[in-house]
Design a protein around this motif. Structure first.
Motif, PDB file in Angstrom:
ATOM      1  N   LEU A 223      -7.535 -13.710  -5.732  1.00 58.55           N
ATOM      2  CA  LEU A 223      -7.276 -12.565  -4.621  1.00 58.55           C
ATOM      3  C   LEU A 223      -8.265 -12.716  -3.487  1.00 58.55           C
ATOM      4  O   LEU A 223      -9.474 -12.651  -3.901  1.00 58.55           O
ATOM      5  N   PRO A 224      -8.059 -12.668  -2.241  1.00 59.51           N
ATOM      6  CA  PRO A 224      -9.066 -12.500  -1.425  1.00 59.51           C
ATOM      7  C   PRO A 224      -9.524 -10.974  -1.289  1.00 59.51           C
ATOM      8  O   PRO A 224      -8.729 -10.060  -1.724  1.00 59.51           O
ATOM      9  N   GLY A 225     -10.969 -11.083  -1.031  1.00 63.84           N
ATOM     10  CA  GLY A 225     -11.533  -9.711  -1.127  1.00 63.84           C
ATOM     11  C   GLY A 225     -10.675  -8.521  -0.205  1.00 63.84           C
ATOM     12  O   GLY A 225     -10.804  -7.409  -0.602  1.00 63.84           O
ATOM     13  N   TRP A 226     -10.124  -8.963   0.945  1.00 64.00           N
ATOM     14  CA  TRP A 226      -9.375  -7.971   1.802  1.00 64.00           C
ATOM     15  C   TRP A 226      -8.301  -7.478   1.093  1.00 64.00           C
ATOM     16  O   TRP A 226      -8.073  -5.990   1.318  1.00 64.00           O
ATOM     17  N   ASN A 227      -7.650  -7.824  -0.030  1.00 61.75           N
ATOM     18  CA  ASN A 227      -6.599  -7.121  -0.687  1.00 61.75           C
ATOM     19  C   ASN A 227      -7.206  -6.198  -1.362  1.00 61.75           C
ATOM     20  O   ASN A 227      -6.295  -4.953  -1.359  1.00 61.75           O
ATOM     21  N   LEU A 228      -8.052  -6.230  -1.963  1.00 58.80           N
ATOM     22  CA  LEU A 228      -8.871  -4.996  -2.676  1.00 58.80           C
ATOM     23  C   LEU A 228      -9.358  -3.912  -1.590  1.00 58.80           C
ATOM     24  O   LEU A 228      -9.125  -2.613  -2.092  1.00 58.80           O
ATOM     25  N   GLN A 229      -9.781  -4.194  -0.627  1.00 54.71           N
ATOM     26  CA  GLN A 229     -10.077  -3.228   0.498  1.00 54.71           C
ATOM     27  C   GLN A 229      -8.593  -2.455   1.001  1.00 54.71           C
ATOM     28  O   GLN A 229      -8.684  -1.221   0.967  1.00 54.71           O
ATOM     29  N   GLN A 230      -7.580  -3.294   1.018  1.00 57.30           N
ATOM     30  CA  GLN A 230      -6.286  -2.515   1.479  1.00 57.30           C
ATOM     31  C   GLN A 230      -5.865  -1.765   0.416  1.00 57.30           C
ATOM     32  O   GLN A 230      -5.092  -0.902   0.683  1.00 57.30           O
ATOM     33  N   LEU A 231      -6.160  -1.942  -0.821  1.00 56.43           N
ATOM     34  CA  LEU A 231      -5.575  -1.250  -1.787  1.00 56.43           C
ATOM     35  C   LEU A 231      -6.168   0.417  -1.677  1.00 56.43           C
ATOM     36  O   LEU A 231      -5.359   1.366  -2.113  1.00 56.43           O
ATOM     37  N   GLU A 232      -7.474   0.470  -1.289  1.00 56.30           N
ATOM     38  CA  GLU A 232      -8.200   1.524  -1.281  1.00 56.30           C
ATOM     39  C   GLU A 232      -7.393   2.652  -0.284  1.00 56.30           C
ATOM     40  O   GLU A 232      -7.661   3.789  -0.596  1.00 56.30           O
ATOM     41  N   GLY A 233      -6.636   2.052   0.613  1.00 57.04           N
ATOM     42  CA  GLY A 233      -5.927   2.967   1.628  1.00 57.04           C
ATOM     43  C   GLY A 233      -4.629   3.589   1.182  1.00 57.04           C
ATOM     44  O   GLY A 233      -3.973   4.399   1.622  1.00 57.04           O
ATOM     45  N   CYS A 234      -4.223   3.063  -0.043  1.00 61.34           N
ATOM     46  CA  CYS A 234      -2.978   3.271  -0.706  1.00 61.34           C
ATOM     47  C   CYS A 234      -2.803   4.457  -1.615  1.00 61.34           C
ATOM     48  O   CYS A 234      -3.692   4.332  -2.662  1.00 61.34           O
ATOM     49  N   ARG A 235      -2.011   5.539  -1.300  1.00 60.79           N
ATOM     50  CA  ARG A 235      -1.988   6.500  -2.436  1.00 60.79           C
ATOM     51  C   ARG A 235      -0.365   6.465  -3.273  1.00 60.79           C
ATOM     52  O   ARG A 235      -0.073   7.201  -3.936  1.00 60.79           O
ATOM     53  N   HIS A 236       0.433   5.787  -2.506  1.00 62.39           N
ATOM     54  CA  HIS A 236       2.072   5.606  -2.706  1.00 62.39           C
ATOM     55  C   HIS A 236       2.275   4.207  -3.176  1.00 62.39           C
ATOM     56  O   HIS A 236       1.810   3.121  -2.442  1.00 62.39           O
ATOM     57  N   PHE A 237       2.671   3.912  -4.374  1.00 61.63           N
ATOM     58  CA  PHE A 237       3.059   2.413  -4.893  1.00 61.63           C
ATOM     59  C   PHE A 237       4.372   2.460  -5.572  1.00 61.63           C
ATOM     60  O   PHE A 237       4.805   3.229  -6.193  1.00 61.63           O
ATOM     61  N   ILE A 238       5.011   1.427  -5.068  1.00 64.24           N
ATOM     62  CA  ILE A 238       6.391   0.735  -5.513  1.00 64.24           C
ATOM     63  C   ILE A 238       5.906  -0.185  -6.623  1.00 64.24           C
ATOM     64  O   ILE A 238       5.408  -1.270  -6.213  1.00 64.24           O
ATOM     65  N   VAL A 239       6.251   0.056  -7.937  1.00 60.43           N
ATOM     66  CA  VAL A 239       5.918  -0.812  -9.017  1.00 60.43           C
ATOM     67  C   VAL A 239       7.062  -1.098  -9.941  1.00 60.43           C
ATOM     68  O   VAL A 239       8.118  -0.365  -9.920  1.00 60.43           O
ATOM     69  N   GLU A 240       7.018  -2.202 -10.739  1.00 60.43           N
ATOM     70  CA  GLU A 240       8.001  -2.662 -11.618  1.00 60.43           C
ATOM     71  C   GLU A 240       7.814  -1.775 -12.955  1.00 60.43           C
ATOM     72  O   GLU A 240       8.724  -1.478 -13.812  1.00 60.43           O
ATOM     73  N   GLU A 241       6.473  -1.729 -13.380  1.00 68.02           N
ATOM     74  CA  GLU A 241       6.196  -0.973 -14.504  1.00 68.02           C
ATOM     75  C   GLU A 241       4.765  -0.263 -14.205  1.00 68.02           C
ATOM     76  O   GLU A 241       3.947  -0.860 -13.771  1.00 68.02           O
ATOM     77  N   ILE A 242       4.751   1.164 -14.575  1.00 66.21           N
ATOM     78  CA  ILE A 242       3.950   1.899 -14.213  1.00 66.21           C
ATOM     79  C   ILE A 242       2.523   1.456 -14.890  1.00 66.21           C
ATOM     80  O   ILE A 242       1.354   1.557 -14.447  1.00 66.21           O
ATOM     81  N   ARG A 243       2.692   1.232 -16.148  1.00 66.66           N
ATOM     82  CA  ARG A 243       1.523   1.099 -17.003  1.00 66.66           C
ATOM     83  C   ARG A 243       0.768  -0.240 -16.652  1.00 66.66           C
ATOM     84  O   ARG A 243      -0.525  -0.281 -16.333  1.00 66.66           O
ATOM     85  N   THR A 244       1.422  -1.290 -16.211  1.00 62.37           N
ATOM     86  CA  THR A 244       0.697  -2.555 -16.020  1.00 62.37           C
ATOM     87  C   THR A 244       0.042  -2.358 -14.227  1.00 62.37           C
ATOM     88  O   THR A 244      -0.801  -2.948 -14.263  1.00 62.37           O
ATOM     89  N   ALA A 245       0.838  -1.525 -13.668  1.00 55.94           N
ATOM     90  CA  ALA A 245       0.594  -1.243 -12.433  1.00 55.94           C
ATOM     91  C   ALA A 245      -0.767  -0.739 -12.337  1.00 55.94           C
ATOM     92  O   ALA A 245      -1.900  -0.882 -11.688  1.00 55.94           O
TER      93      ALA A 245
END
Lengths: 240, 240
Positions: free
Chosen positions: A17-39
């Protein structure tokens, strides 16, 4: 709406993964996921710093996807997404690889386009593209066919159809199989494909056990016994 | 043989490449490239520390690819690669995006498989996959068709063929065009596709000017005048 690829396995994230992806994660509080445990496991592994108990997860999987698609379950998603403030980011996390490629996330993105919400796809590992790159087969014209039929006679018919199309349209054919049936599929390909058709098996991509091998189908027969694909994530490809 | 994706444009590399890729570059002294000037520019931009004048570049492009393919130019490549010591890494650099996907690098990888050389594909940006993820179209079954015919009548025939296949096989169709003909292709798609077919235009992916829009073809007609694709790298997709 930001689309986050998720690596297969638990190797160092900087490999895939590019480092940029991990920075973008920090701004998210809402996630659409296939399975909560693995997310949640991925978020912790990615060094996500916000407390997960304060985040919001919306489950989009085979079950919720079908109710959503049929129109009966729309209210749940609509009411959830209506609670997200204007300008707040929503992340879509895949189970493995790219979200929306062989994954129900495409329904969330369809919704975003219908509601004029900007969609931002992030770079990440795609087993299909890693396999295509590394196969040495033609990448100018290719098709991903998903799964082949399970029934042996129908599967044989399909393999012959795809091989005809490979020759008439010069089109590289990609497909996958349920991991516990990989060895049987390789046997079937060895016996059904013409001996000069080049067959690639790309297995455990990005993992230390990665195996990528392209041989004419006729030569695979002798290599077959040395290669065990059982329960390993594998992409199959064949081409001219 | 290590396959290195190269981002389009000059944005911060951490946006589109894993840090791992830059570490792997450091170990390479031999590169197979489509154009030496852009390869050297990428290496400098990527912070590659070895003096470029001491590195070896082998040109694999349309011209050398065709002589290689026809067998007349094989000696050049064979003698170059024979000079590389055992266990030394050879990098394949794409011009943009993934090596070997719509790119002549596949010939080098084919050679590697024939000579039992390990092939290692690295993660990076693929405009095709970023477009597919962000389109909201079905990613379970898709085909990349390369370029459509330039002749208007043949192009129309091909678009109708692909639309039929989209419906009969539930297959998302991807293709590209020479950037200076993008606007004409969008016009053709608006007038030729059935109005309910969902058409996605994905433009300048990973750049600040990125534009990704999916609408039924019938609705694109009114949006068409607001969208200028001239000379912008664009992926076109349509699906059910």
């Amino acid at each position: 709406m930001i689309l986050f690829p998720v690596p297969i396995g638990c190797e160092d994230l900087c490999r895939s993964l590019p480092g940029w992806n991990l920075q973008q994660l920090e701004g998210c509080r809402h996630f659409i996921v296939e399975e909560i445990r693995t997310a949640r496991r991925f978020l912790r592994h990615a060094g996500y710093r916000h407390p997960l108990d304060e985040d919001f997860f919306y489950l989009l999987n085979e079950h919720t996807a079908s109710s959503w698609r049929s129109g009966t379950g729309t209210a749940d998603f609509e009411s959830w997404i209506a609670r997200i403030g204007d300008g707040e980011d929503v992340g879509v996390l895949s189970e493995a690889g790219l979200p929306c490629v062989a994954d129900p996330g495409a329904l969330a993105v369809k919704w975003a386009h219908e509601h004029n919400v900007e969609v931002v796809p992030l770079v990440g590992p795609s087993s299909l593209m890693l396999a295509l790159m590394a196969s040495g087969l033609d990448g100018q014209n290719f098709v991903f066919n998903g799964y082949l039929p399970v029934d042996a006679a129908q599967r044989a018919k399909r393999i012959h159809e795809l091989e005809r199309r490979m020759r008439s349209e010069h089109q590289t054919q990609l497909f996958i199989e349920a991991p516990y049936r990989n060895n049987q599929l390789l046997d079937a390909l060895c016996s059904l494909l013409q001996s000069e058709t080049r067959l690639c098996v790309a297995c455990d991509l990005t993992l230390p056990s990665q195996l990528i091998r392209t041989l004419p189908a006729g030569r695979w027969k002798s290599e077959r016994s040395k290669t065990d694909l059982h329960k390993r994530n594998t992409v199959f490809l064949f081409g001219e």
